[in-house]
Design an enzyme around this catalytic site. Structure first.
Site, mmCIF file in Angstrom:
data_model
loop_
_atom_site.group_PDB
_atom_site.id
_atom_site.type_symbol
_atom_site.label_atom_id
_atom_site.label_comp_id
_atom_site.label_asym_id
_atom_site.label_seq_id
_atom_site.Cartn_x
_atom_site.Cartn_y
_atom_site.Cartn_z
ATOM 1 N N LYS A 82 -8.381 -0.451 -6.086
ATOM 2 C CA LYS A 82 -9.554 -0.732 -6.919
ATOM 3 C C LYS A 82 -10.781 0.048 -6.464
ATOM 4 O O LYS A 82 -10.890 0.480 -5.326
ATOM 5 C CB LYS A 82 -9.794 -2.246 -6.987
ATOM 6 C CG LYS A 82 -8.746 -2.879 -7.917
ATOM 7 C CD LYS A 82 -8.937 -4.334 -8.198
ATOM 8 C CE LYS A 82 -7.846 -4.783 -9.198
ATOM 9 N NZ LYS A 82 -7.706 -6.240 -9.263
ATOM 10 N N ARG B 293 -0.897 -8.337 -4.544
ATOM 11 C CA ARG B 293 -0.506 -7.615 -5.763
ATOM 12 C C ARG B 293 -0.872 -6.149 -5.564
ATOM 13 O O ARG B 293 -2.057 -5.823 -5.469
ATOM 14 C CB ARG B 293 -1.238 -8.218 -6.969
ATOM 15 C CG ARG B 293 -0.867 -7.580 -8.301
ATOM 16 C CD ARG B 293 -1.688 -8.220 -9.433
ATOM 17 N NE ARG B 293 -1.308 -7.705 -10.735
ATOM 18 C CZ ARG B 293 -1.792 -6.573 -11.258
ATOM 19 N NH1 ARG B 293 -2.653 -5.847 -10.591
ATOM 20 N NH2 ARG B 293 -1.389 -6.161 -12.438
#
Ligand code: HH2
Length: 270
Positions: free
Chosen positions: A215, A251
């Site tokens: 991210k 994740r």
């Protein structure tokens, strides 16, 4: 019934399989069903406890797709993954119902049962696992100046309320995990604070899932103010830091590397 903490011992890795043209990191890579299936199988071979199949990008600025388009993307992939551990990344009841019928065992809903009034019943009836994630706003607008007085307390308060909602809808608490929603209406500093103060979330008594992989906050902390993604090495550091603070499920896009990093962190932890 196996509780989610037994099904996913700490740490467990969830591999990301985006069957989308526009995901922020791997958009287009697995758009063809055969590529998504190959990628998902490799992730399981590399040690993923489950693969999270998604047909709609939730990257900042994205608009969303119809249930028909989402089904068109994910159904051939789910059919090709029969017998493997699969999670469906959707907020739509229709997509979840189909995925569960095709063998998915977990519904990963980034709206925490706020997106589709029919989803809770689908999860309850199937006896599926559920991930409830915090998001401020919606993907189209969520990164426009997010502000919190106390980000950890506000995220925990939201998830506590959504957990109670899910349980009232007939989904047993033992089947639910919680996720602070890294990047969903948060600045880079707020994302790091959520991991730093994970104890506030753990106090709710449910396993926590974190998706920090690749991210943009990871690129921003390294000095690129315009970053839209983060590097592999930065993602591994985030996964280990989250694990050490008590996260159960990570994740991630890079399964082998994360499994290796977590094995070392776990060995050190004893
Ligand atoms: N992040 C993304 C998507 N789904 N689900 C949970 N529970 N937690 C997350 O942090 C999370 C999530 C975004 O990542 P990705 O799927 O790679 O991108 P996109 O939404 O652009 O497809």
């Amino acid at each position: 019934m196996i509780a989610i903490e037994q099904r996913f011992p700490r740490p467990s890795v969830m591999g990301v399989v985006n069957v989308t043209p526009d995901s922020f990191f791997d958009g287009g890579v697995s758009l063809r069903p055969e590529d998504a299936i190959t990628s998902a199988r490799r992730m399981v071979d590399e040690g993923a406890a489950i693969v999270d199949v998604g047909g709609e990008s939730t990257r900042p600025g994205s608009e969303g797709v119809s249930a028909g388009e989402e089904l068109r993307r994910v159904v051939p992939v789910l059919e090709g993954l029969a017998g493997l551990p699969v999670s469906i990344d959707t907020s739509k009841a229709e997509v979840a119902r189909r995925a569960l019928a095709l063998g998915a065992e977990l519904v990963n809903d980034v709206t925490a049962l706020r997106g589709d009034p029919g989803l809770a019943e689908v999860v309850a009836e199937a006896g599926a696992y559920l991930c409830l994630m915090h998001m401020r706003g919606e993907p189209r607008t969520m990164q426009a100046d997010p502000r919190y007085d106390d980000v950890a307390a506000e995220v925990a308060g939201f998830l506590e309320e959504r957990l109670a909602f899910a349980v009232a809808a007939g989904i047993p608490e033992e089947r639910i995990c919680l996720d602070p929603g890294i990047g969903f209406g948060k600045t880079a500093e707020q994302n790091f604070e959520l991991v730093r103060r994970l104890d506030v979330l753990l106090a709710l008594g449910r396993p926590v899932l974190v998706g920090f992989s690749r991210k943009s906050s990871l690129g921003r902390i390294l000095g690129d103010a315009e970053a839209t993604t983060g590097s592999l090495s930065a993602s591994l550091a985030a996964a280990v830091a989250a694990y050490e603070r008590g996260v159960t499920i990570l994740r991630v896009h890079d399964v082998r590397e994360t499994v290796e990093a977590l094995a070392v962190a776990q060995a050190v932890g004893g």
